[in-house]
Design a protein around this motif. Sequence first.
Motif, mmCIF file in Angstrom:
data_model
loop_
_atom_site.group_PDB
_atom_site.id
_atom_site.type_symbol
_atom_site.label_atom_id
_atom_site.label_comp_id
_atom_site.label_asym_id
_atom_site.label_seq_id
_atom_site.Cartn_x
_atom_site.Cartn_y
_atom_site.Cartn_z
ATOM 1 N N PRO A 24 -26.176 19.801 -11.946
ATOM 2 C CA PRO A 24 -26.638 21.088 -12.480
ATOM 3 C C PRO A 24 -25.676 22.201 -12.070
ATOM 4 N N GLY A 25 -25.464 23.156 -12.988
ATOM 5 C CA GLY A 25 -24.507 24.228 -12.700
ATOM 6 C C GLY A 25 -23.174 24.005 -13.388
ATOM 7 N N LYS A 26 -22.900 22.755 -13.779
ATOM 8 C CA LYS A 26 -21.664 22.447 -14.520
ATOM 9 C C LYS A 26 -21.932 22.579 -16.020
ATOM 10 N N ILE A 27 -20.903 23.001 -16.771
ATOM 11 C CA ILE A 27 -21.067 23.174 -18.223
ATOM 12 C C ILE A 27 -21.434 21.844 -18.889
ATOM 13 N N TYR A 29 -23.209 19.539 -17.761
ATOM 14 C CA TYR A 29 -24.629 19.255 -17.529
ATOM 15 C C TYR A 29 -25.481 20.166 -18.419
ATOM 16 N N ALA A 30 -25.101 21.459 -18.491
ATOM 17 C CA ALA A 30 -25.872 22.444 -19.272
ATOM 18 C C ALA A 30 -25.971 22.032 -20.738
ATOM 19 N N LYS A 33 -28.398 19.174 -21.039
ATOM 20 C CA LYS A 33 -29.750 19.692 -20.811
ATOM 21 C C LYS A 33 -30.275 20.420 -22.060
ATOM 22 N N ASN A 34 -29.429 21.256 -22.668
ATOM 23 C CA ASN A 34 -29.854 21.987 -23.871
ATOM 24 C C ASN A 34 -30.142 21.043 -25.039
ATOM 25 N N ILE A 56 -31.856 14.078 -16.936
ATOM 26 C CA ILE A 56 -32.344 15.353 -17.489
ATOM 27 C C ILE A 56 -33.859 15.225 -17.597
ATOM 28 N N PHE A 152 -23.843 25.985 -23.844
ATOM 29 C CA PHE A 152 -24.266 26.236 -22.462
ATOM 30 C C PHE A 152 -24.885 27.638 -22.363
ATOM 31 N N THR A 155 -31.636 28.142 -23.737
ATOM 32 C CA THR A 155 -32.234 26.970 -24.384
ATOM 33 C C THR A 155 -33.162 27.358 -25.529
#
Length: 465
Positions: A24-27, A29-30, A33-34, A56, A152, A155
């Motif tokens: 989490p916090g890395k693009i 990952y974002a 997640k989205n 996720i 990123f 959401t």
Amino acid sequence: MVDPNIEALFRPKSVAVIGASEKPGKIGYAIMKNLVEYGYEGKIYPVNIKGVEIRIGNRVFKSYRSILDVPDEVDMAVIVVPAKFVPQVVEEAGKKGVKVLPIISSGFGELGPEGKKVEEELVKTAHKYGMRILGPNIFGVVYTPEKLNATFGPTDVLPGPLALISQSGALGIALMGWTILEKVGLSAVVSVGNKSDIDDADLLEFFREDDNTKAILIYMEGVKDGRRFMEVAKNVSKIKPIVVIKAGRSERGAKAAASHTGSLAGSDKIYDAAFKQAGIIRAYTIEEAFDYARALSNLPEPAGENLVIITNGGGIGVMATDAAEESGLHLYDNLEDLKAFSKYMPPFGSYKNPIDLTGMAGAESYEGAIREALRNPNIHSVAVLYCQTAVLDPRDLAEIVIREYNEAGRNKPMVVAIVGGIEAKHAIDRLNEEGIPAYPEPDRAIKSLAALYRWSRWKAKQRGE
């Protein structure tokens, strides 16, 4: 005919995230997640050179070390690796048969001639395999009808009829957040960044045919192929309105734009003239752009020039009248016709347009006056203004407006301005959620209606009317 590769940008059956991360916090990952949290229903394939597992929520994804290891077809691959690895990744995506590549990575044309050269090579490689590139130097793409959020950014983008194209990444992300706060519904958000391949004109061609998009808003610093952009924009404007915020108006601003996305800004006077020719509505601030877009994406075209303003306060009525005159709107002035409004006001009210129901106006006064305006065929557009008083809760007024507008068939443009406190804000949000453009100031409502008239008059001129 829409390019099938650009179709794949908005309606991919499968998405790979190359550079997906488990942290989490890395693009990387974002974006994963989205995709998951916004509800994308296609297949998602994370690609990570270490082959890590990515969790996720309650879903666990196995990642692939290369896109070539993904067992199925991949329509779209979002690239989030450092710039130096991008050429190899583009080559592998081509071998895999990917259709479109949004490249999030930066460090290309915006850095100068060397980076520009690398960017051109990426496009050459992509075209060799029949792929298209979005970017590089972008934050991603959203298409709400497909529940696709490959960005990123925020959401929870609200679905709606407006497509947003942004050349600035940070501003584009901020605007996504702003649309959520202001209840502006979006069909799409596209970050175009350096426009190495897919540009505004390509996207306009897609949105022209897209039934989910009613209007297009572009934040622009410059165009690569001005002639093609203007031809396509003029063609699209005949069907759907385009609003543009053009930055880099000053000489200093143009230089800043060049260093930001490698964009050639050009003379602002040329842009201004070209926009007018192509039927583009130009906005000078973010607030103005979204005000216009809210009206243009939700309202029907007016059947004529006659505007009626309904208000409970002389002050806001005068402000709206000034804004109407400045914007070239015609206040309907047939007193024989307007006399019908007198039954919804006390004897000291005024049925001369603007129609002043007075500060005593309650639910019945507004209900009757709105219904009268919507059913009179000589009235072509309506502005409902309200200064908050103890007589009528603004939220109750919002419900009256929604009910009357729906019952009348939404066949005339109508804008609303409510001036007041927190209840007024809730009423404005409620109206905007229902697709009825509502504003906290009367002149913003009137100027937005004027933008709709400008576009409608331009179209009539094109038809030779």
